[in-house]
Design a protein around this motif. Sequence first.
Motif, PDB file in Angstrom:
ATOM      1  N   ASP A 108       0.849  -1.245   0.044  1.00  0.00           N
ATOM      2  CA  ASP A 108      -0.067   0.111   0.029  1.00  0.00           C
ATOM      3  C   ASP A 108       0.975   1.117  -0.068  1.00  0.00           C
ATOM      4  N   GLY A 109       0.854   1.935  -1.069  1.00  0.00           N
ATOM      5  CA  GLY A 109       1.947   3.072  -1.145  1.00  0.00           C
ATOM      6  C   GLY A 109       1.649   4.191  -0.330  1.00  0.00           C
ATOM      7  N   ASP A 110       0.218   4.287   0.282  1.00  0.00           N
ATOM      8  CA  ASP A 110       0.170   5.333   1.221  1.00  0.00           C
ATOM      9  C   ASP A 110       0.625   4.741   2.402  1.00  0.00           C
ATOM     10  N   GLU A 111       0.449   3.735   3.075  1.00  0.00           N
ATOM     11  CA  GLU A 111       1.302   3.189   4.283  1.00  0.00           C
ATOM     12  C   GLU A 111       2.726   3.291   3.940  1.00  0.00           C
ATOM     13  N   GLU A 112       3.261   3.149   2.900  1.00  0.00           N
ATOM     14  CA  GLU A 112       4.646   3.261   2.651  1.00  0.00           C
ATOM     15  C   GLU A 112       5.022   4.718   2.955  1.00  0.00           C
ATOM     16  N   ASP A 113       4.329   5.574   2.324  1.00  0.00           N
ATOM     17  CA  ASP A 113       4.633   7.058   2.437  1.00  0.00           C
ATOM     18  C   ASP A 113       4.501   7.588   3.912  1.00  0.00           C
ATOM     19  N   LYS A 114       3.687   6.937   4.613  1.00  0.00           N
ATOM     20  CA  LYS A 114       3.300   7.196   6.042  1.00  0.00           C
ATOM     21  C   LYS A 114       4.360   6.713   6.910  1.00  0.00           C
ATOM     22  N   HIS A 115       4.575   5.270   6.911  1.00  0.00           N
ATOM     23  CA  HIS A 115       5.477   4.585   7.794  1.00  0.00           C
ATOM     24  C   HIS A 115       6.611   3.928   7.243  1.00  0.00           C
ATOM     25  N   GLY A 116       6.894   4.134   5.842  1.00  0.00           N
ATOM     26  CA  GLY A 116       8.144   3.349   5.406  1.00  0.00           C
ATOM     27  C   GLY A 116       7.802   2.022   5.201  1.00  0.00           C
ATOM     28  N   LEU A 117       8.911   1.122   5.157  1.00  0.00           N
ATOM     29  CA  LEU A 117       8.698  -0.050   5.024  1.00  0.00           C
ATOM     30  C   LEU A 117       8.164  -0.722   6.226  1.00  0.00           C
TER      31      LEU A 117
END
Length: 178
Positions: free
Chosen positions: A45-54
């Motif tokens: 989920d690209g949004d999760e990645e933007d918010k929390h990283g990997l």
Amino acid sequence: MKILAITGALRKDSYNTQLLKAVKELAPQDMEIEIVTLHGIPLYDGDEEDKHGLPASVKALQEKVRQADGIIIATPEYNFSVPGVLKNATDWLSRSGNPFKWKRVGVMGASQGPIGTARSQYHLRQNLVGLEAITMPKPEIFVASADRKFANGELTDEATKKVITSWLAAFKDWVAKS
Ligand SMILES: Cc1cc2nc3c(=O)[nH]c(=O)nc-3n(C[C@H](O)[C@H](O)[C@H](O)COP(=O)(O)O)c2cc1C
């Protein structure tokens, strides 16, 4: 030589996981194989990645890939292609410091069908080009009719064991070239 073996199947009685267990048993003495499953890898989920990283599970697997001299991936075939679980994991792994770049990889697979995951292996090979991995072109391992080659959680087919043994010799050379 340290090898990380990733199974693309989650189920506990998976033929592909059993295939990797046979690979580990038949490996040359100087090849240490760790088998990992993809349990715990969330959907990309690209949004999760933007918010929390990997996610931590992805970072941990990336580190295992980074530390290994070579990678083996055993893929099932779902609807003529790579299972979503495996594709999803390679998508995550490719992010932020892709550890597959220049990594030596070998692919294989087992299915009850007549062509032993050939179609999914070729889709996986294409994904691995995207990840800039160096995938061994030959020999190949297509374990067809898997329901007749495994019993009680183990590979019992002697011909397949021979194929795996010569594949491992070629893979060892392939990894040593890196
Ligand atoms: C959603 C789904 C799609 C499948 N599609 C294929 C297929 O395209 N080709 C094939 O040979 N087997 C197919 N199968 C059967 C799998 O090869 C079989 O379930 C196999 O045991 C899966 O690998 P595993 O034993 O490592 O879990 C499919 C199975 C599922 C669940």
